[in-house]
Enzyme design. Structure first.
Site, PDB file in Angstrom:
ATOM      1  N   ARG A  94       0.744  -1.093  -0.058  1.00  0.00           N
ATOM      2  CA  ARG A  94      -0.006   0.059  -0.005  1.00  0.00           C
ATOM      3  C   ARG A  94       0.893   1.289  -0.287  1.00  0.00           C
ATOM      4  O   ARG A  94       0.435   2.178  -0.449  1.00  0.00           O
ATOM      5  CB  ARG A  94      -1.126  -0.027   1.042  1.00  0.00           C
ATOM      6  CG  ARG A  94      -2.119  -1.025   0.978  1.00  0.00           C
ATOM      7  CD  ARG A  94      -2.885  -1.366   2.189  1.00  0.00           C
ATOM      8  NE  ARG A  94      -3.480  -2.894   1.997  1.00  0.00           N
ATOM      9  CZ  ARG A  94      -3.037  -3.976   2.393  1.00  0.00           C
ATOM     10  NH1 ARG A  94      -1.909  -3.916   3.059  1.00  0.00           N
ATOM     11  NH2 ARG A  94      -3.831  -4.925   2.123  1.00  0.00           N
ATOM     12  N   GLU A 131       2.213  -7.909  13.572  1.00  0.00           N
ATOM     13  CA  GLU A 131       1.152  -8.249  14.748  1.00  0.00           C
ATOM     14  C   GLU A 131       0.849  -9.761  14.782  1.00  0.00           C
ATOM     15  O   GLU A 131       0.692 -10.345  15.744  1.00  0.00           O
ATOM     16  CB  GLU A 131       0.034  -7.657  14.579  1.00  0.00           C
ATOM     17  CG  GLU A 131      -0.104  -6.166  14.325  1.00  0.00           C
ATOM     18  CD  GLU A 131       0.288  -5.595  13.241  1.00  0.00           C
ATOM     19  OE1 GLU A 131      -0.661  -5.142  12.234  1.00  0.00           O
ATOM     20  OE2 GLU A 131       1.414  -5.946  12.585  1.00  0.00           O
TER      21      GLU A 131
END
Length: 182
Positions: free
Chosen positions: A69, A106
């Site tokens: 992105r 994460e």
């Protein structure tokens, strides 16, 4: 520093266009989907414009975009401010001689790579991505660029998840974000 604290009217339009998808890619994750932002030409333009306004007079020589992105926002920012664009990619995506930096996500481990020679010593770098969560990816980008001799001026993200405290892990590097999500 964050744009949402500046009361810029464009922020509400940008925030409104980001779709939150619960339990994607796995249970418990509230995925911040920017594809809906990209479908709105005005909100997409406002997003890029806000970054360009911030960086146009900062003497940035390289914009480093994090896969994937960061590749959406980084190139138009680089073009508008007169900087080169350097893609920071996942393993197996770039040919030639590379530098690598491993990091923890994460929900797993990963690695960023960059062409050797893409960044020159004394380049002033801006790191761009769509989101900062735990800060692992941005830290890897900072480490990679600094190992190549660049000075990382700032990191820029569209979205910050402040509850995950990623900002605190950026080795004191400034972080500029447009919107927060909780």
């Amino acid at each position: 520093m964050s744009a949402y604290k500046d009361n810029d009217l464009r922020i509400q339009g940008i925030k409104k266009m980001i779709r939150v998808v619960p339990d994607f890619p796995k249970p418990g994750i509230m995925f911040q989907d920017i594809t809906t932002l990209l479908l709105d030409a005005g909100a997409f333009k406002d997003t890029v414009d806000m970054f360009v306004e911030r960086y146009k007079d900062r003497n940035i020589s390289v914009v480093a975009g994090i896969e994937a992105r960061g590749f959406i926002f980084g190139p138009p920012i680089a073009l508008a401010i007169g900087a080169k664009f350097v893609p920071l990619r996942k393993p197996g995506k770039l040919p030639g001689k590379l530098m690598s930096e491993k990091y923890v996500l994460e929900y797993g481990n990963d690695c960023l790579q960059m062409h050797i020679g893409a960044v020159e010593p004394d380049d002033r770098a801006l790191v761009v991505d769509n989101l900062v969560a735990t800060g692992g990816t941005l830290c890897a980008a900072i480490n990679l660029l600094e190992r190549a001799g660049a000075q990382v001026v700032e990191c820029a993200c569209v979205i910050e998840l402040p509850d995950l405290k990623g900002r605190e892990k950026l080795k004191g590097k400034p972080l500029y974000v447009l919107v927060e999500s909780h």
